[in-house]
Design a protein around this motif. Structure first.
Motif, short mmCIF file in Angstrom:
data_model
loop_
_atom_site.label_atom_id
_atom_site.label_comp_id
_atom_site.label_asym_id
_atom_site.label_seq_id
_atom_site.Cartn_x
_atom_site.Cartn_y
_atom_site.Cartn_z
N LEU A 1 0.84 -1.19 0.00
CA LEU A 1 0.00 0.00 0.00
C LEU A 1 0.88 1.24 0.00
O LEU A 1 1.85 1.31 0.74
N GLN B 1 -3.56 5.06 0.22
CA GLN B 1 -4.31 3.90 -0.26
C GLN B 1 -4.89 3.12 0.91
O GLN B 1 -4.30 3.04 1.98
N SER C 1 -7.06 -0.70 1.73
CA SER C 1 -7.42 -2.02 1.22
C SER C 1 -8.43 -2.65 2.16
O SER C 1 -8.28 -2.59 3.38
N SER D 1 -4.89 0.77 5.92
CA SER D 1 -4.70 2.04 5.25
C SER D 1 -3.29 2.56 5.48
O SER D 1 -2.78 2.54 6.60
N LYS E 1 -8.41 -2.54 -3.34
CA LYS E 1 -7.60 -1.39 -2.96
C LYS E 1 -8.20 -0.12 -3.59
O LYS E 1 -8.53 -0.09 -4.76
#
Length: 172
Positions: free
Chosen positions: A27, A31, A33, A54, A171
């Motif tokens: 990540l 971003q 997920s 995150s 994501k």
């Protein structure tokens, strides 16, 4: 706006106490997920988990995971610190539905194996368990990935629960 939403989500996760069976993924800052995993474990036990992670900075990933086993559950709140793009230090707290909570720590890594395929491995430990995991993440596109993995949790005063699992993550 994105940071405010992310902060609200992280705060909600922490306040509601939403295990470290989440695959280690790459990540980047900003971003997030969300994912699901199912493990068929030894002793005729299944583990269904939902997680949210995150990347709150270039170096830190915050996450929460809820594992539901046959008859009980555990909830992990954790942080990963990126030593470099491939290696993470992990620290967190696992809350058991039957026996309080335990702090855990560990290390994990991720490596690109092919254009759409990453491999990962990690180990975490606490005063009552040691958990290993390894697996593959196959990226269907920039947002959706499928997972195939193995995890083993060895409890100091009990059996080892291990097995193969699969899952998916998104994501954004």
């Amino acid at each position: 706006m994105k940071k405010k939403i992310l902060t609200m989500l992280a705060g909600t996760m922490l306040a509601t106490s939403v295990s470290f069976a989440a695959p280690i993924t790459d990540l980047q800052q900003g971003q997030t997920s969300i994912g699901y995993n199912h493990y068929n474990l030894s002793h005729d036990m299944d583990d269904d988990s939902f997680y949210l992670e995150s990347a709150v900075s270039n170096k830190f990933i915050l996450g929460a995971e809820r594992n539901s086993y046959d008859g009980f559950h555990s909830t992990d709140i954790y942080a990963q610190y990126k030593l470099d793009p491939n290696i993470r230090l992990i620290v967190g707290n696992r809350d058991y539905s039957f026996d309080g909570s335990k702090m855990f720590y560990g290390i994990g890594g991720v490596a690109n194996l092919a254009p759409k395929l990453d491999g990962y491995a990690g180990v975490t430990t606490s005063s009552v368990f040691t958990e290993w995991q390894t697996g593959l993440n196959y990226k269907l596109d920039n947002q959706l990935a499928l997972h195939l993995g193995y995890k083993s949790t060895n409890y100091d005063d009990g059996p080892t629960d291990d097995g193969i699992g699969f899952g998916a993550s998104y994501k954004f």
